[in-house]
Design a protein around this motif. Structure first.
Motif, PDB file in Angstrom:
ATOM      1  N   THR A  73      16.418   0.029  18.033  1.00 15.02           N
ATOM      2  CA  THR A  73      15.346   1.023  18.109  1.00 15.02           C
ATOM      3  C   THR A  73      15.795   2.269  18.865  1.00 15.02           C
ATOM      4  N   THR A  74      15.110   3.360  18.602  1.00 10.38           N
ATOM      5  CA  THR A  74      15.238   4.602  19.353  1.00 10.38           C
ATOM      6  C   THR A  74      13.834   4.990  19.770  1.00 10.38           C
ATOM      7  N   THR A  75      13.676   5.317  21.035  1.00 17.56           N
ATOM      8  CA  THR A  75      12.362   5.648  21.568  1.00 17.56           C
ATOM      9  C   THR A  75      12.345   7.106  22.014  1.00 17.56           C
ATOM     10  N   LEU A  76      11.280   7.815  21.659  1.00 18.91           N
ATOM     11  CA  LEU A  76      11.087   9.185  22.110  1.00 18.91           C
ATOM     12  C   LEU A  76       9.888   9.209  23.045  1.00 18.91           C
ATOM     13  N   ARG A  77      10.075   9.804  24.222  1.00 23.23           N
ATOM     14  CA  ARG A  77       9.002   9.865  25.213  1.00 23.23           C
ATOM     15  C   ARG A  77       8.726  11.312  25.584  1.00 23.23           C
ATOM     16  N   SER A  78       7.477  11.715  25.395  1.00 24.62           N
ATOM     17  CA  SER A  78       7.052  13.051  25.774  1.00 24.62           C
ATOM     18  C   SER A  78       6.847  13.102  27.283  1.00 24.62           C
ATOM     19  N   GLN A  79       7.376  14.138  27.904  1.00 25.57           N
ATOM     20  CA  GLN A  79       7.250  14.314  29.346  1.00 25.57           C
ATOM     21  C   GLN A  79       6.176  15.361  29.652  1.00 25.57           C
ATOM     22  N   ALA A  80       5.681  15.350  30.859  1.00 22.80           N
ATOM     23  CA  ALA A  80       4.624  16.284  31.264  1.00 22.80           C
ATOM     24  C   ALA A  80       5.068  17.737  31.122  1.00 22.80           C
ATOM     25  N   ASN A  81       6.379  17.996  31.263  1.00 24.17           N
ATOM     26  CA  ASN A  81       6.875  19.372  31.170  1.00 24.17           C
ATOM     27  C   ASN A  81       7.112  19.812  29.726  1.00 24.17           C
ATOM     28  N   GLY A  82       6.770  18.972  28.754  1.00 30.66           N
ATOM     29  CA  GLY A  82       6.922  19.296  27.345  1.00 30.66           C
ATOM     30  C   GLY A  82       8.231  18.823  26.745  1.00 30.66           C
TER      31      GLY A  82
ATOM     32  N   ASP B 159      17.803   4.806  23.818  1.00 34.03           N
ATOM     33  CA  ASP B 159      18.027   3.607  23.016  1.00 34.03           C
ATOM     34  C   ASP B 159      17.071   2.533  23.497  1.00 34.03           C
ATOM     35  N   GLY B 160      16.715   1.649  22.600  1.00 35.25           N
ATOM     36  CA  GLY B 160      15.931   0.491  23.006  1.00 35.25           C
ATOM     37  C   GLY B 160      14.453   0.678  22.831  1.00 35.25           C
ATOM     38  N   PRO B 161      13.753  -0.436  22.912  1.00 34.41           N
ATOM     39  CA  PRO B 161      12.298  -0.393  22.708  1.00 34.41           C
ATOM     40  C   PRO B 161      11.582   0.262  23.878  1.00 34.41           C
ATOM     41  N   TYR B 162      10.393   0.726  23.596  1.00 34.64           N
ATOM     42  CA  TYR B 162       9.546   1.331  24.630  1.00 34.64           C
ATOM     43  C   TYR B 162       9.217   0.303  25.701  1.00 34.64           C
ATOM     44  N   LEU B 163       8.901  -0.904  25.277  1.00 35.82           N
ATOM     45  CA  LEU B 163       8.562  -1.982  26.208  1.00 35.82           C
ATOM     46  C   LEU B 163       9.708  -2.976  26.277  1.00 35.82           C
ATOM     47  N   GLU B 164       9.974  -3.487  27.461  1.00 32.39           N
ATOM     48  CA  GLU B 164      10.970  -4.547  27.606  1.00 32.39           C
ATOM     49  C   GLU B 164      10.298  -5.865  27.255  1.00 32.39           C
ATOM     50  N   THR B 165      10.784  -6.516  26.217  1.00 32.57           N
ATOM     51  CA  THR B 165      10.207  -7.778  25.767  1.00 32.57           C
ATOM     52  C   THR B 165      11.331  -8.746  25.413  1.00 32.57           C
ATOM     53  N   LYS B 166      10.954  -9.955  25.118  1.00 34.20           N
ATOM     54  CA  LYS B 166      11.923 -10.961  24.698  1.00 34.20           C
ATOM     55  C   LYS B 166      11.897 -11.167  23.192  1.00 34.20           C
ATOM     56  N   GLU B 167      11.102 -10.349  22.493  1.00 33.21           N
ATOM     57  CA  GLU B 167      11.029 -10.433  21.046  1.00 33.21           C
ATOM     58  C   GLU B 167      10.809  -9.043  20.482  1.00 33.21           C
ATOM     59  N   HIS B 168      10.953  -8.908  19.179  1.00 36.17           N
ATOM     60  CA  HIS B 168      10.772  -7.612  18.525  1.00 36.17           C
ATOM     61  C   HIS B 168      10.100  -7.824  17.171  1.00 36.17           C
TER      62      HIS B 168
END
Length: 118
Positions: free
Chosen positions: A50-59, A65-74
């Protein structure tokens, strides 16, 4: 008619080579049955990468790389079904859970069409 997102989950250490030909054929058979019944709108498997994109407060948008949440499954795959009721969707999903021998989640899809321009 309501639509439902059906997500199947796999452990992060899942080995695709462990899937038997019988299981693959059972999945194909279930998909053919859903298509014949007119309930399956879409289906696919998903890569665990996975590739995760996160919007920051500054725009700024940070790409990681990796999932948004750390989990043991996908999420290993999905179906989109259109049925008359949740009960009908659940009847199909029971078959999917048996074929996949795992965890399957059902969520109704909410769709709000965009207003007409102008």
């Amino acid at each position: 008619m309501p639509q439902y997102l059906i997500s199947s989950y796999l452990p992060d250490d899942f080995d695709p080579s462990s899937v038997t030909e019988a299981t693959i054929e059972a999945i194909h058979a279930l998909n053919r049955e859903m298509i014949a019944a007119g309930v399956r709108k879409f289906a696919c498997g998903l890569s665990p990468k996975t590739t995760t994109l996160r919007s920051q407060a500054n725009g700024e948008v940070i790409v990681t790389d990796g999932p948004y949440l750390e989990t043991k499954e996908h999420v290993g795959g999905l179906w989109i079904l259109e049925t008359e009721s949740l009960d009908q969707a659940l009847a199909w999903v029971r078959k999917g859970a048996q074929v996949l021998q795992g965890v399957v989640e059902v969520r109704e899809i909410f769709f709000n069409p965009a207003p007409e321009p102008g």
